[in-house]
Design an enzyme around this catalytic site. Structure first.
Site, PDB file in Angstrom:
ATOM      1  N   LYS A   1       0.847  -1.192   0.000  1.00  6.71           N
ATOM      2  CA  LYS A   1       0.000   0.000   0.000  1.00  6.71           C
ATOM      3  C   LYS A   1       0.880   1.239   0.000  1.00  6.71           C
ATOM      4  O   LYS A   1       2.007   1.130   0.492  1.00  6.71           O
ATOM      5  CB  LYS A   1      -0.967   0.020   1.185  1.00  6.71           C
ATOM      6  CG  LYS A   1      -0.358  -0.247   2.569  1.00  6.71           C
ATOM      7  CD  LYS A   1       0.807   0.546   3.086  1.00  6.71           C
ATOM      8  CE  LYS A   1       0.664   2.034   3.251  1.00  6.71           C
ATOM      9  NZ  LYS A   1       1.939   2.669   3.763  1.00  6.71           N
TER      10      LYS A   1
ATOM     11  N   TYR B   1      -4.310   4.381   6.132  1.00  8.01           N
ATOM     12  CA  TYR B   1      -4.807   3.429   7.141  1.00  8.01           C
ATOM     13  C   TYR B   1      -6.117   3.917   7.740  1.00  8.01           C
ATOM     14  O   TYR B   1      -7.029   3.113   7.994  1.00  8.01           O
ATOM     15  CB  TYR B   1      -3.777   3.251   8.260  1.00  8.01           C
ATOM     16  CG  TYR B   1      -2.589   2.399   7.878  1.00  8.01           C
ATOM     17  CD1 TYR B   1      -2.642   1.011   7.984  1.00  8.01           C
ATOM     18  CD2 TYR B   1      -1.407   2.974   7.435  1.00  8.01           C
ATOM     19  CE1 TYR B   1      -1.557   0.221   7.641  1.00  8.01           C
ATOM     20  CE2 TYR B   1      -0.319   2.197   7.088  1.00  8.01           C
ATOM     21  CZ  TYR B   1      -0.396   0.822   7.199  1.00  8.01           C
ATOM     22  OH  TYR B   1       0.681   0.038   6.859  1.00  8.01           O
TER      23      TYR B   1
HETATM   24  P1  NAD Z   1      12.398   2.077   2.351  1.00 10.71           P
HETATM   25  O1  NAD Z   1      12.821   3.434   1.908  1.00 10.71           O
HETATM   26  O2  NAD Z   1      12.931   1.565   3.635  1.00 10.71           O
HETATM   27  O3  NAD Z   1      12.696   0.995   1.204  1.00 10.71           O
HETATM   28  C1  NAD Z   1      12.488   1.250  -0.156  1.00 10.71           C
HETATM   29  C2  NAD Z   1      13.450   0.425  -0.968  1.00 10.71           C
HETATM   30  O4  NAD Z   1      13.278   0.757  -2.338  1.00 10.71           O
HETATM   31  C3  NAD Z   1      14.924   0.669  -0.613  1.00 10.71           C
HETATM   32  O5  NAD Z   1      15.614  -0.553  -0.491  1.00 10.71           O
HETATM   33  C4  NAD Z   1      15.449   1.457  -1.812  1.00 10.71           C
HETATM   34  O6  NAD Z   1      16.817   1.217  -2.076  1.00 10.71           O
HETATM   35  C5  NAD Z   1      14.585   0.898  -2.935  1.00 10.71           C
HETATM   36  N1  NAD Z   1      14.514   1.769  -4.108  1.00 10.71           N
HETATM   37  C6  NAD Z   1      14.599   1.337  -5.363  1.00 10.71           C
HETATM   38  N2  NAD Z   1      14.546   2.362  -6.221  1.00 10.71           N
HETATM   39  C7  NAD Z   1      14.447   3.466  -5.478  1.00 10.71           C
HETATM   40  C8  NAD Z   1      14.378   4.852  -5.805  1.00 10.71           C
HETATM   41  N3  NAD Z   1      14.352   5.288  -7.083  1.00 10.71           N
HETATM   42  N4  NAD Z   1      14.294   5.742  -4.789  1.00 10.71           N
HETATM   43  C9  NAD Z   1      14.265   5.329  -3.506  1.00 10.71           C
HETATM   44  N5  NAD Z   1      14.327   4.011  -3.144  1.00 10.71           N
HETATM   45  C10 NAD Z   1      14.426   3.105  -4.130  1.00 10.71           C
HETATM   46  O7  NAD Z   1      10.781   2.096   2.374  1.00 10.71           O
HETATM   47  P2  NAD Z   1       9.824   1.099   3.150  1.00 10.71           P
HETATM   48  O8  NAD Z   1       9.437   1.716   4.437  1.00 10.71           O
HETATM   49  O9  NAD Z   1      10.381  -0.262   3.150  1.00 10.71           O
HETATM   50  O10 NAD Z   1       8.504   1.175   2.215  1.00 10.71           O
HETATM   51  C11 NAD Z   1       8.429   0.484   0.976  1.00 10.71           C
HETATM   52  C12 NAD Z   1       6.946   0.347   0.581  1.00 10.71           C
HETATM   53  O11 NAD Z   1       6.267  -0.398   1.589  1.00 10.71           O
HETATM   54  C13 NAD Z   1       6.183   1.657   0.461  1.00 10.71           C
HETATM   55  O12 NAD Z   1       5.235   1.571  -0.563  1.00 10.71           O
HETATM   56  C14 NAD Z   1       5.457   1.791   1.792  1.00 10.71           C
HETATM   57  O13 NAD Z   1       4.254   2.533   1.708  1.00 10.71           O
HETATM   58  C15 NAD Z   1       5.169   0.351   2.107  1.00 10.71           C
HETATM   59  N6  NAD Z   1       5.106   0.079   3.559  1.00 10.71           N
HETATM   60  C16 NAD Z   1       4.095  -0.699   4.026  1.00 10.71           C
HETATM   61  C17 NAD Z   1       4.037  -1.014   5.360  1.00 10.71           C
HETATM   62  C18 NAD Z   1       2.948  -1.900   5.867  1.00 10.71           C
HETATM   63  O14 NAD Z   1       2.799  -2.051   7.081  1.00 10.71           O
HETATM   64  N7  NAD Z   1       2.189  -2.551   5.008  1.00 10.71           N
HETATM   65  C19 NAD Z   1       4.991  -0.524   6.246  1.00 10.71           C
HETATM   66  C20 NAD Z   1       6.039   0.255   5.742  1.00 10.71           C
HETATM   67  C21 NAD Z   1       6.089   0.549   4.390  1.00 10.71           C
END
Ligand code: NAD
Length: 380
Positions: A143, A231
């Site tokens: 999401k 959420y």
């Molecule tokens: P994060 O920034 O920790 O991770 C993102 C990843 O994408 C990194 O490893 C990064 O290197 C990679 N990436 C690849 N191309 C990129 C670019 N062009 N710019 C930036 N990063 C790039 O983020 P996260 O917190 O892991 O979130 C990732 C996804 O998961 C989002 O869509 C977020 O909304 C979702 N999320 C959901 C939950 C949940 O409980 N369901 C919780 C946190 C995040």
């Protein structure tokens, strides 16, 4: 050609010229699909995890160890050293199970991968979903489903064309506290539900790891609304059990806060549901919010925290008498992945398919329109 423009070309070709859409890199979709052995009950469904950020490293990889029907078999990352290290920690073959964003499409040749799980920045969900479906894989996408309604529709269409499942990772729908709350509202323990209050926010630190994409409009789609406000929106929809028909909204972004050069900070919004429920919601990147309350003539049920990864809390106050509602707690991510795996094994539609993500994005676009126009927006 950049991956983004490749995606734009692919989607233009696929959605403007339906006759050519059955071909993917020289193979028909039927050929791609038939290259995959049909998963059978008893074997664990294999996942390729795309984007090795906080969520995947801290939650998903450990949770997959606790699933009954799911396992990680491949990792996709721009950082090969990180991917290889994680692969060896989680029993994934570093020689055959590590991919990058350039050879992502060759996942089609890996028969161990049934499902691609996308945990990239929001603005990349659509591209990697469409390419993943074209590679003949089912998709579990984080999401918010995407940045726009138009992208959501492209994702649904690509998965339909490839005859692959698309599930949006609304983890709360797969854990018992949320489901107990939904059941209590359906049972009208508070009398006919009339009002829902839902708040979801957190104080986003003004330094990494959150800065790289969450405050970038193209990658995040918006501010707190898409990241965490969703959420509160999703909760009002599953608690009300129907779709809102009207929305009002206001936004505030502190002018001198260096975090907010591209996206908004706080939004409050109100929704009207056809059955008569009114909802009042808020989100922010400057303060916390993690609660909902559903009120009727006899009292209310409330949950705080309602969106954390664990230790969710539910209580009811009916005719002045308050008591906690004890519900079993589970690992949300393990439950969510096993739901997707069972849908693949048994050829069933996920509880939260692409259409569910699309419904949230429709309301989010209406919220932004209401902020812009300062008018009540009707949702078609
Ligand atoms: P994060 O920034 O920790 O991770 C993102 C990843 O994408 C990194 O490893 C990064 O290197 C990679 N990436 C690849 N191309 C990129 C670019 N062009 N710019 C930036 N990063 C790039 O983020 P996260 O917190 O892991 O979130 C990732 C996804 O998961 C989002 O869509 C977020 O909304 C979702 N999320 C959901 C939950 C949940 O409980 N369901 C919780 C946190 C995040």
């Amino acid at each position: 050609m950049s991956q983004q423009s490749k995606f734009a070309n692919i989607t233009r070709r696929r959605f403007m010229h339906g006759a050519a859409a059955g071909m993917v890199a020289g193979n028909s979709l039927a050929q791609v699909a038939s290259a995959q052995p049909a998963p059978t009950e008893g074997r664990k469904i294999g996942y390729a995890l795309v984007g090795l950020g906080n969520l995947v490293i801290r939650e998903i990889l450990p949770a997959l160890k606790r699933t009954k029907h799911s396992r990680a078999v491949a990792l996709v990352s721009g950082d090969p050293a990180k991917a290889k290290k994680l692969a060896s920690e989680y029993d994934i073959d570093p020689a055959t199970g590590v991919y990058n964003y350039e050879n992502y499409d060759t996942l089609r040749d890996n028969p161990d991968v049934d499902v691609i799980y996308i945990a990239l920045p929001n603005g990349m969900h659509a591209e990697y979903t469409v390419r993943g479906a074209q590679a003949g894989k089912h998709i579990l996408c984080e999401k918010p489903m995407a940045n726009t309604v138009a992208e959501c529709r492209q994702m649904i269409e690509a998965c339909n064309e490839a005859n692959k499942k698309l599930m949006i990772a609304y983890r709360l729908r797969y854990e018992p506290v949320t489901n107990a709350a939904i059941q209590m509202v359906r049972d009208e323990v508070m009398g006919t539900p009339r009002f829902i209050q839902a708040d979801a926010g957190f104080n986003l630190p003004a330094s990494p790891p959150n800065l790289p994409w969450r405050l970038n409009k193209k990658l995040a789609g918006g501010g707190a609304m898409l990241d965490i406000g969703i959420y509160a929106l999703n909760a009002t929809r599953y608690l009300a059990g129907e779709e809102p028909i009207e929305v009002n909204a206001m936004s505030h972004t502190p002018p001198n806060d260096p975090r907010f050069t591209e996206v908004e900070d706080a939004i409050t919004w109100q929704m009207k549901f056809p059955g008569g429920v009114l909802a009042n919601c808020s989100t922010s990147y400057s303060h916390g919010g993690n609660r909902f309350r559903v009120t009727g003539p006899d009292g209310y049920i409330e949950s705080e925290p309602f969106l954390s990864y664990s230790h969710l809390s539910l209580r009811k106050v009916i005719k002045g008498k308050g008591e906690p509602v004890e519900v079993q707690q589970v690992n949300h991510f393990a439950a969510e992945f096993d739901h997707m795996s069972q849908c693949v094994m048994q050829d069933k539609e996920p509880l939260t398919p692409g259409e569910e993500g699309l419904k949230d994005l429709k309301v989010i676009e209406a919220i932004y329109e209401a902020i812009e126009t300062r008018k009540t927006v009707k949702i078609a």
